[in-house]
Design a protein around this motif. Structure first.
Motif, PDB file in Angstrom:
ATOM      1  N   PRO A   1      22.247 162.442 145.613  1.00 35.78           N
ATOM      2  CA  PRO A   1      23.527 162.571 144.923  1.00 35.78           C
ATOM      3  C   PRO A   1      24.122 163.969 145.103  1.00 35.78           C
ATOM      4  CG  PRO A   1      21.706 162.691 143.366  1.00 35.78           C
ATOM      5  CD  PRO A   1      21.117 162.287 144.687  1.00 35.78           C
ATOM      6  N   GLN A   2      25.434 164.016 145.252  1.00 40.45           N
ATOM      7  CA  GLN A   2      26.134 165.275 145.385  1.00 40.45           C
ATOM      8  C   GLN A   2      26.650 165.726 144.025  1.00 40.45           C
ATOM      9  OE1 GLN A   2      26.408 167.073 148.335  1.00 40.45           O
ATOM     10  NE2 GLN A   2      24.919 165.521 149.001  1.00 40.45           N
ATOM     11  N   VAL A   3      26.236 166.900 143.613  1.00 36.72           N
ATOM     12  CA  VAL A   3      26.676 167.442 142.341  1.00 36.72           C
ATOM     13  C   VAL A   3      27.897 168.317 142.575  1.00 36.72           C
ATOM     14  CG1 VAL A   3      26.028 168.798 140.322  1.00 36.72           C
ATOM     15  CG2 VAL A   3      24.298 167.419 141.503  1.00 36.72           C
ATOM     16  N   LYS A   4      28.946 168.053 141.842  1.00 36.94           N
ATOM     17  CA  LYS A   4      30.191 168.790 142.011  1.00 36.94           C
ATOM     18  C   LYS A   4      30.002 170.251 141.598  1.00 36.94           C
ATOM     19  CE  LYS A   4      35.000 168.953 140.467  1.00 36.94           C
ATOM     20  NZ  LYS A   4      36.024 168.350 139.558  1.00 36.94           N
ATOM     21  N   THR A   5      30.528 171.142 142.412  1.00 35.82           N
ATOM     22  CA  THR A   5      30.503 172.561 142.071  1.00 35.82           C
ATOM     23  C   THR A   5      31.602 172.851 141.062  1.00 35.82           C
ATOM     24  OG1 THR A   5      29.629 173.192 144.240  1.00 35.82           O
ATOM     25  CG2 THR A   5      30.737 174.905 142.963  1.00 35.82           C
ATOM     26  N   ALA A   6      31.207 173.310 139.901  1.00 32.25           N
ATOM     27  CA  ALA A   6      32.143 173.550 138.803  1.00 32.25           C
ATOM     28  C   ALA A   6      32.727 174.956 138.887  1.00 32.25           C
ATOM     29  CB  ALA A   6      31.434 173.359 137.469  1.00 32.25           C
ATOM     30  N   GLU A   7      33.737 175.180 138.097  1.00 31.42           N
ATOM     31  CA  GLU A   7      34.304 176.521 137.985  1.00 31.42           C
ATOM     32  C   GLU A   7      33.288 177.469 137.370  1.00 31.42           C
ATOM     33  OE1 GLU A   7      36.759 179.539 138.583  1.00 31.42           O
ATOM     34  OE2 GLU A   7      37.339 177.491 139.107  1.00 31.42           O
ATOM     35  N   LYS A   8      32.572 176.974 136.330  1.00 32.31           N
ATOM     36  CA  LYS A   8      31.586 177.821 135.651  1.00 32.31           C
ATOM     37  C   LYS A   8      30.486 176.959 135.042  1.00 32.31           C
ATOM     38  CE  LYS A   8      32.917 180.246 131.931  1.00 32.31           C
ATOM     39  NZ  LYS A   8      33.511 181.399 131.207  1.00 32.31           N
ATOM     40  N   THR A   9      29.262 177.458 135.101  1.00 31.00           N
ATOM     41  CA  THR A   9      28.147 176.862 134.382  1.00 31.00           C
ATOM     42  C   THR A   9      27.691 177.828 133.304  1.00 31.00           C
ATOM     43  OG1 THR A   9      27.310 175.437 136.148  1.00 31.00           O
ATOM     44  CG2 THR A   9      25.710 176.196 134.537  1.00 31.00           C
ATOM     45  N   ILE A  10      27.616 177.336 132.078  1.00 34.85           N
ATOM     46  CA  ILE A  10      27.084 178.119 130.971  1.00 34.85           C
ATOM     47  C   ILE A  10      25.697 177.575 130.648  1.00 34.85           C
ATOM     48  CG2 ILE A  10      27.388 178.835 128.569  1.00 34.85           C
ATOM     49  CD1 ILE A  10      30.394 178.506 128.957  1.00 34.85           C
ATOM     50  N   PHE A  11      24.717 178.438 130.663  1.00 36.46           N
ATOM     51  CA  PHE A  11      23.320 178.063 130.448  1.00 36.46           C
ATOM     52  C   PHE A  11      22.851 178.640 129.116  1.00 36.46           C
ATOM     53  CE2 PHE A  11      18.708 179.058 131.727  1.00 36.46           C
ATOM     54  CZ  PHE A  11      18.249 177.860 131.176  1.00 36.46           C
ATOM     55  N   MET A  12      22.566 177.740 128.176  1.00 38.72           N
ATOM     56  CA  MET A  12      22.022 178.140 126.873  1.00 38.72           C
ATOM     57  C   MET A  12      20.500 178.065 126.955  1.00 38.72           C
ATOM     58  SD  MET A  12      24.685 176.267 124.225  1.00 38.72           S
ATOM     59  CE  MET A  12      24.341 177.434 122.884  1.00 38.72           C
ATOM     60  N   TYR A  13      19.859 179.168 126.628  1.00 37.73           N
ATOM     61  CA  TYR A  13      18.412 179.294 126.823  1.00 37.73           C
ATOM     62  C   TYR A  13      17.737 179.583 125.484  1.00 37.73           C
ATOM     63  CZ  TYR A  13      14.030 181.363 128.527  1.00 37.73           C
ATOM     64  OH  TYR A  13      12.710 181.673 128.748  1.00 37.73           O
ATOM     65  N   PHE A  14      16.891 178.645 125.046  1.00 39.71           N
ATOM     66  CA  PHE A  14      16.222 178.754 123.753  1.00 39.71           C
ATOM     67  C   PHE A  14      14.710 178.593 123.941  1.00 39.71           C
ATOM     68  CE2 PHE A  14      20.404 176.748 122.746  1.00 39.71           C
ATOM     69  CZ  PHE A  14      20.955 177.804 122.024  1.00 39.71           C
ATOM     70  N   PRO A  15      13.985 179.681 124.225  1.00 45.40           N
ATOM     71  CA  PRO A  15      12.534 179.592 124.388  1.00 45.40           C
ATOM     72  C   PRO A  15      11.845 179.398 123.033  1.00 45.40           C
ATOM     73  CG  PRO A  15      13.229 181.870 124.466  1.00 45.40           C
ATOM     74  CD  PRO A  15      14.490 181.047 124.392  1.00 45.40           C
ATOM     75  N   TRP A  16      10.552 179.179 123.053  1.00 45.22           N
ATOM     76  CA  TRP A  16       9.801 179.015 121.808  1.00 45.22           C
ATOM     77  C   TRP A  16       9.887 180.297 120.996  1.00 45.22           C
ATOM     78  CZ3 TRP A  16       8.528 176.201 118.125  1.00 45.22           C
ATOM     79  CH2 TRP A  16       7.456 176.463 117.277  1.00 45.22           C
ATOM     80  N   SER A  17      10.212 180.163 119.705  1.00 42.64           N
ATOM     81  CA  SER A  17      10.485 181.322 118.868  1.00 42.64           C
ATOM     82  C   SER A  17       9.411 181.583 117.815  1.00 42.64           C
ATOM     83  CB  SER A  17      11.842 181.158 118.164  1.00 42.64           C
ATOM     84  OG  SER A  17      11.865 179.937 117.434  1.00 42.64           O
ATOM     85  N   GLY A  18       8.299 180.830 117.871  1.00 42.57           N
ATOM     86  CA  GLY A  18       7.215 181.060 116.926  1.00 42.57           C
ATOM     87  C   GLY A  18       5.997 181.644 117.613  1.00 42.57           C
ATOM     88  N   SER A  19       4.821 181.215 117.168  1.00 37.58           N
ATOM     89  CA  SER A  19       3.563 181.658 117.758  1.00 37.58           C
ATOM     90  C   SER A  19       2.702 180.440 118.040  1.00 37.58           C
ATOM     91  CB  SER A  19       2.837 182.606 116.800  1.00 37.58           C
ATOM     92  OG  SER A  19       2.391 181.895 115.648  1.00 37.58           O
ATOM     93  N   SER A  20       1.498 180.654 118.528  1.00 37.08           N
ATOM     94  CA  SER A  20       0.588 179.544 118.782  1.00 37.08           C
ATOM     95  C   SER A  20      -0.127 179.095 117.517  1.00 37.08           C
ATOM     96  CB  SER A  20      -0.450 179.935 119.837  1.00 37.08           C
ATOM     97  OG  SER A  20       0.153 180.095 121.081  1.00 37.08           O
ATOM     98  N   VAL A  21      -0.365 180.036 116.613  1.00 33.69           N
ATOM     99  CA  VAL A  21      -1.180 179.733 115.431  1.00 33.69           C
ATOM    100  C   VAL A  21      -0.375 179.174 114.273  1.00 33.69           C
ATOM    101  CG1 VAL A  21      -2.911 181.438 116.031  1.00 33.69           C
ATOM    102  CG2 VAL A  21      -0.984 182.118 114.606  1.00 33.69           C
ATOM    103  N   ASN A  22       0.931 179.420 114.263  1.00 30.49           N
ATOM    104  CA  ASN A  22       1.761 178.931 113.171  1.00 30.49           C
ATOM    105  C   ASN A  22       3.058 178.393 113.749  1.00 30.49           C
ATOM    106  OD1 ASN A  22       3.414 178.555 110.877  1.00 30.49           O
ATOM    107  ND2 ASN A  22       2.267 180.105 109.764  1.00 30.49           N
TER     108      ASN A  22
END
Length: 419
Positions: free
Chosen positions: A34-55
């Motif tokens: 499939p061909q993906v159309k090239t847009a004027e702009k891509t906005i990338f929202m990035y939300f990594p894990w914000s806690g810890s492993s133990v809690n």
């Protein structure tokens, strides 16, 4: 960090993930290329894990991230769609799992958002398990995610929004608080294993072959000159706060139209941020605290040259420390208003006038409420009498931060030597 109020994940998690993975029945004869159309702009929202492993509850901002996404969707609907834009989001809902747990259970998603028939459509491009998720605390791992974004949402222009905890330029795992009970925070989670250093963030963007129109850092203490120096070659503008950001984060329902524009309206972003936090309430109580600065990163080199001249001629009188506007709540402050500091450092009228003009050009858009909220350690609220939209940590006497600030690229560039 973002100041968070809720400690438990809400039931919004389940419907979000269900709708994220849902969609119409698959095409019985899909196009293998499939061909993906090239847009004027891509906005990338990035939300990594914000806690810890133990809690997996205390300190997480996952439900706030979901609300941020919901607010963006509401804004898209009110505008009647995305226009010639792509919107993608990476969101991590939990920590990496151990051998004793189900390592094949999805812990993160890369989602593409489109607008069809007056409705938002979420398409999960990829689900990540512990075994398949890139190590997003490294430059290489984040570059891998960025490459997936480029592949699925090619555009002429890219922009990035990062939501997480933050402690300015400080390296991951470093806690400038004298209280050991305070969690350590950098960009990412509440412990070092889920945090990303600012230089690695810059490398990840560069290695992906991207130059950002803007990078919005929805994290605490990120509008600082040390961070701006690291990001100067990978983005045109940096949008951030000098101080604590409440758990709600930036008011995306209000500012999305200005972020999504071909040329962002930075003044309107600042004005709406200020209006939102001037009357911000939580649980019926007024919390009128918020600062924002939008940095023109092309001016950083000018500021570097002038600060190098100033540092060669003058040394800061530590006895004047209490006179400089602090913009944090640590017992021993780390983040100071940059212009106020320079005025206490430089007594050459001509040189001072040059650096004042440069700082104003560096941060042309900024606003602050009358006080900041800093529940770190010492001050709960601090009066804001001086505000240039940018902090600096050069004068800090914080025993922990002082060792690290002298190892930053900013320090080397403006003092000529790394301590």
């Amino acid at each position: 960090m973002r100041k968070y109020f809720s400690l438990l994940l809400t039931l919004i998690v389940i419907p979000f993930l269900m709708t994220s993975c849902g969609g119409d029945d698959p095409d019985p004869n899909p196009d293998p290329n499939p061909q993906v159309k090239t847009a004027e702009k891509t906005i990338f929202m990035y939300f990594p894990w914000s806690g810890s492993s133990v809690n997996t509850y205390t300190g997480t901002l996952y439900d706030e991230f979901l609300q941020n996404i919901s607010d963006v969707e509401s804004a898209i609907k009110s505008q009647g769609g995305l226009g010639d834009r792509h919107l993608m989001a990476f969101i991590c809902k939990g920590p990496r799992m151990t051998v004793a747990t189900n390592q094949n259970k999805p812990i993160a998603y890369l989602i593409d958002f489109t607008y069809e028939k007056n409705a938002i459509v979420r398409d999960t491009i990829q689900s990540y398990t512990t075994a398949t998720i890139p190590d997003y605390t490294t430059a290489a791992g984040l570059t891998t995610i960025w490459n997936q974004v480029k592949k699925n949402a090619p555009a002429k222009t890219y922009a990035m929004i990062i939501g997480s905890h933050g402690s300015g330029w400080l390296p991951k795992g470093v806690n400038p608080s004298v209280s050991s009970s305070k969690p350590r925070r950098a960009i990412g989670g509440t412990t070092a294993e889920y945090q990303l250093n600012i230089p690695d963030l810059a490398s990840a963007i560069s290695d992906a072959g991207i130059h950002l129109q803007y990078i919005l850092l929805d994290d605490c203490y990120l509008s600082n000159i040390e961070t701006a120096y690291e990001l100067k070659d990978v983005a045109d503008y940096m949008i951030a706060s000098t101080s604590q950001v409440m758990g709600s984060g930036f008011p995306y329902a209000r500012i999305w139209r200005y972020l999504n524009a071909k040329t962002p309206d930075y003044q309107s972003i600042v004005d709406n941020f200020y209006d939102y936090y001037s009357s911000y309430t939580w649980n019926g109580m007024l919390y009128p605290y918020g600062t924002i600065g939008i940095t023109d990163l092309s001016i950083v080199s000018t500021v570097v040259a002038l600060m190098k001249q100033i540092n060669q001629k003058f040394g800061f009188d530590a006895s004047k420390m209490s006179e400089v506007q602090r913009l944090d709540g640590y017992r021993y402050p780390v983040f100071f208003d940059m212009e106020d500091y320079v005025e206490h450092l430089c007594t050459d009228a001509s040189l001072l006038a040059q650096i004042q003009r440069a700082i104003n050009d560096l941060v042309p858009y900024k606003k602050a409420t009358q006080q900041i909220y800093s529940p770190n350690e010492y001050y709960i609220t601090t009066d804001v009498n001086r505000f240039c939209g940018m902090t600096i940590s050069d004068p800090t006497q914080n025993s922990i931060a002082k060792d690290y600030v002298q190892k930053t690229s900013w320090w080397t560039a403006t003092h000529g030597v790394s301590q």
